[in-house]
Structure formats: C-alpha cells, structure tokens
Write an enzyme that holds these catalytic residues in place. Structure first.
Site, mmCIF file in Angstrom:
data_model
loop_
_atom_site.group_PDB
_atom_site.id
_atom_site.type_symbol
_atom_site.label_atom_id
_atom_site.label_comp_id
_atom_site.label_asym_id
_atom_site.label_seq_id
_atom_site.Cartn_x
_atom_site.Cartn_y
_atom_site.Cartn_z
ATOM 1 C CB ALA A 1 -23.456 51.629 77.338
ATOM 2 C CD GLU B 1 -26.041 51.752 65.266
ATOM 3 O OE1 GLU B 1 -26.165 50.777 64.508
ATOM 4 O OE2 GLU B 1 -26.947 52.178 66.007
ATOM 5 N N GLY C 1 -27.322 47.418 62.725
ATOM 6 C CA GLY C 1 -27.648 48.756 62.240
ATOM 7 C C GLY C 1 -27.026 49.076 60.893
ATOM 8 C CD GLU D 1 -15.060 52.775 78.269
ATOM 9 O OE1 GLU D 1 -13.900 53.218 78.471
ATOM 10 O OE2 GLU D 1 -15.470 51.690 78.717
ATOM 11 N N PRO D 2 -15.535 57.959 76.573
ATOM 12 C CG PRO D 2 -15.717 59.442 78.388
ATOM 13 C CD PRO D 2 -15.954 58.012 77.995
#
Ligand SMILES: Cc1cc2nc3c(=O)[nH]c(=O)nc-3n(C[C@H](O)[C@H](O)[C@H](O)COP(=O)(O)OP(=O)(O)OC[C@H]3O[C@@H](n4cnc5c(N)ncnc54)[C@H](O)[C@@H]3O)c2cc1C
Length: 390
Positions: free
Chosen positions: A127, A364, A243, A130-131
């Site tokens: 994580a 990503e 990724g 964030e918003p």
C-alpha cells in the site's frame, strides 16, 4: 544476433503451457459462471490446490531464491511463464512467491511475514497509493509518529490489490514530514490487520477488486519497520518496478489467446456466402494485431533481459509496460470487433478481457507516467536512442 530460446527456456515454457492448458483452462467455463454470480472465479482453497499441483510439475517460487525453496528463475524465464499464465483468464498464479521487498526483512520479520507468505499461509498487500497521491506517490500523507516503542499510523490508502483479503499490509507512511517522501521522509511498515486497520472493498469494472485501507491510531511496534527508516519510498519503487515487465508479459499471453480465437472465428463465421476472414477489413485487423503483438514481445523480452544483465531496467521496462498495455487493449478491441455481437456477450471471455486489460494502462504507473520516464531519460541523456545497440 540470436532471437531463439535455449533448450532449457523452451522446455520450461512448454511445461508451463502444458500445465495451464491441462489444469487451468478447463476451469474457465465454471469461473465465468461464478463471476457472473459475483463470486470469485477461483476460491482461495482451489487456487492453493492448483499451486500445489503445479509444485509437483516443478513450478514453485518463480522469483523466490533457492534458499527459500524457490526456482530463482532469470527474468526472461519469468516473463515467458507469465505470458503462459496470461493465456487463461482464470485468476491463477504459480505459488511460492512473496513481494520482492519482503526480502529486505530482518530474520525475525522473515519468520513472521516472508516465509508464511511464500508458503501461502499468509496474504500480503502493498500500500502506497492514497486518495490524494497516485502517480505523484511522493505526495503521500499517511502519517507515522513515533510513540515509545511504537509508531502510530493515521491516514488512508486506496486501490490496494488484495486489500480486502490480506492479513498484513506493507504500508509506506511519512515518518519525517520535513523531507520529501522520495528523499528519506517515508518508511515502510509491516502492519498486521489485527493491529487495527480496516478495509473497504472498491467496486471496479474488473473482476475482484481493490480496497481502501483505513488507519486510525493504528499502533505498530518499531520492530515492524521494513528495511531502514527513510527507505520506504525506495522500497515502494522497487515493488512497482518488478511489475513493469511482468504485467506486459501477462498482457502478451492474453493477446495471443484472444488473437487465436479471432483467427479461428474468421475462418469459420460466414457472411454473404463467404468466410469473414476473406474480407480485407478482417485481414487487416488480424495483421495489425500480429505486428503489435510481436513488437510488444521483443520490448518485453528486452526489458527482462536487461534485468538479467544486472543493468538498470527502468527505461526498457517502461517501454514494455507502455506498449504492452496499449497493445493488449487494441488487440482485444479488434478481437471483439471480429466476433461481432458474440464478442459482446458473456458467453465468451472477450468482454471480460476487455474490462480486465483496461487496468493495465492505469496501475503500476499509468501510460502517462511511463511516457514521462521514457522521455525524461532521453532528454537528460541517461539513455540513448537505440538502447543497447546505440
Ligand atoms: C485495480 C487497481 C489496483 C491497484 N493496486 C494497487 C496496489 O496494490 N497498491 C498501490 O499502492 N496502488 C495500487 N493501485 C493504484 C494505482 O497504482 C494508481 O491508481 C495509479 O498509479 C494512478 O494514480 P491515480 O489513480 O491517483 O491517478 P492520478 O495520479 O490522479 O492521475 C490521473 C490522470 O492524470 C495523469 N497524470 C498525472 N500526473 C501527470 C503528469 N505529471 N503528466 C501527465 N499526466 C499526468 C495520469 O496518468 C492519469 O491519467 C491500483 C489501482 C487500481 C485501479
């Protein structure tokens, strides 16, 4: 110049293909039915069972070091295998894996977090978003304040894959607001769900879905810092970097399978007394898809090869991610067009891919962020036009 696979690469790739074809593809119809009922296509227990079966085929921990029981495969081989996995839309992945940054854990943390994740006993999530901070990840605000032997976390993370299922999260939070997160201001924490964070599922156009994680005075022991204080952003970028060649590898598998379906349909479906594949309009869609697919393949393999050379793979990986994600969206769109009305139904997986692959241009690192990286490297002279052959 040699564009061929070694015998070993070919053998491992073919065995992975065999496993996916024999063990996973037959589950597709059931997975589609379940997803239509808003259930997971594959239950966790079924996934674990398949992973154990794959282990018997020799597939366990593609990227995991041998000392942890893994295969520690070169990036090129990992890429080839991810392409095979992409050929099925069942949400399968080989087992025995953990987030690459969990290897920065100390011995006690390895026991508690790394080893059980490799064994599939624990589920992690990572994580950073964030918003108010996605592409601009250095702008994160989730605050971690030291209080005795603990850190107290307050803030929110969002769009976190596995966030609703994970029993621990690797959370990047601000520990020194006087510095930028990207310049030593952020730290990564290993935070058990039992420490008090909660998750809220987010509905998306794809199957499954990410979650928001809410931290309200969550106390995390100091011993749960991953890596060093101030190293959080660097670890976050390492997690994301992996990724960038595996996502397009997966995209390639989807595109190969979908294009194969389109070719078969073009050779069987008749309109106006002839196979639709006899029309130039259809032929061109097939040709354009094949060209783009091949272009993506070599960008992806070059990115993976760059990783194996121990060179900085960011430029090559960004090109692979940008082009691979765009390619699969264009190919799946054409494949739907070739299938006409059938392509739009839920009888076939095409509309599912259509929804699934759209994400590849966003997460990503969005298309725009990849372009930013690629152009910045060139503008400051860090990379040369022509790459390795320049
Ligand atoms: C399904 C899903 C799963 C995810 N999983 C995870 C996860 O596990 N962990 C995690 O931490 N995050 C995860 N993410 C978050 C994801 O990485 C972010 O959504 C992504 O980085 C984009 O950030 P954003 O959504 O805030 O968009 P924004 O950063 O707000 O961008 C909005 C738009 O503006 C563009 N833009 C922004 N800045 C610029 C610029 N300087 N120049 C040009 N264009 C710009 C973007 O490209 C985009 O088109 C996930 C997201 C989704 C949707």
């Amino acid at each position: 110049m040699d564009f061929s696979l070694t015998d070993e690469e070919r053998a491992i790739r073919d065995t992975a293909r065999q496993f996916i074809t024999k063990e996973v593809v037959p589950l597709e119809q059931e997975a589609l039915l379940r997803e239509r009922r808003h259930q997971p296509g594959l239950e966790l227990s079924e996934l674990r069972e398949l992973q154990q079966k794959a282990k018997k085929f020799g597939f366990w921990g593609l990227s995991t070091p041998e000392e942890y029981g893994g295969m520690d495969l070169p990036a090129v081989l990992q890429s080839l295998i991810w392409t095979e996995v992409g050929r099925t839309f069942v949400q399968f992945k080989f087992g025995g894996e953990a987030d690459n940054i969990l290897y920065y854990a100390n011995d006690a943390q390895k026991e508690e977090f790394l080893l059980p994740t490799i064994e599939g006993e624990r589920i992690s999530c990572f994580a950073i978003t964030e918003p108010g901070a996605g592409s601009d990840a250095a702008n994160i605000k989730l605050r971690a304040v030291r209080d005795g032997d603990d850190w107290v976390l307050n803030g929110e993370k969002t769009f976190i894959t596995n966030g609703n299922d994970a029993d621990f999260a690797i959370v990047v939070g601000v520990t020194d607001p006087s510095r930028k997160a990207s310049n030593g201001g952020a730290t990564a924490f290993l935070v058990d769900r039992s420490m008090g964070w909660r998750s809220e599922f987010i509905q998306t156009m794809g199957e499954g879905g990410p979650a928001s994680l809410i931290f309200s005075d969550v106390r995390v022991p100091h011993r749960n810092i991953l890596g060093e204080i101030g190293q959080g952003f660097e670890l976050g970028m390492k997690w994301i970097g992996k990724g960038r060649y595996l996502i397009p590898s997966n995209a390639l598998g989807i595109a190969e399978r979908a294009l194969g379906m389109a070719i078969e349909y073009a050779n069987t479906r008749e309109t106006f007394g002839a196979k639709i594949g006899t029309n130039q309009a259809i032929q061109w869609m097939i040709a354009d898809s094949e060209v783009e697919l091949e272009a993506a393949r070599w960008l992806i393999l070059r990115a993976a090869w760059t990783v194996d050379q121990g060179e900085d793979p960011r430029h090559a990986s960004s090109m692979a991610k940008l082009y691979g994600a765009g390619m699969v969206n264009r190919v799946v769109d054409r494949v739907m067009q070739i299938h006409g009305g059938m392509g739009y139904t839920r009888e076939l997986p095409i509309e599912r891919w259509y929804r699934q692959v759209r994400l590849m241009r966003i997460y990503e690192g969005t298309d725009e962020m990849q372009r930013l990286i690629i152009s910045r490297d060139l503008l400051r002279g860090y990379t040369k036009i022509g790459g390795h052959l320049a």
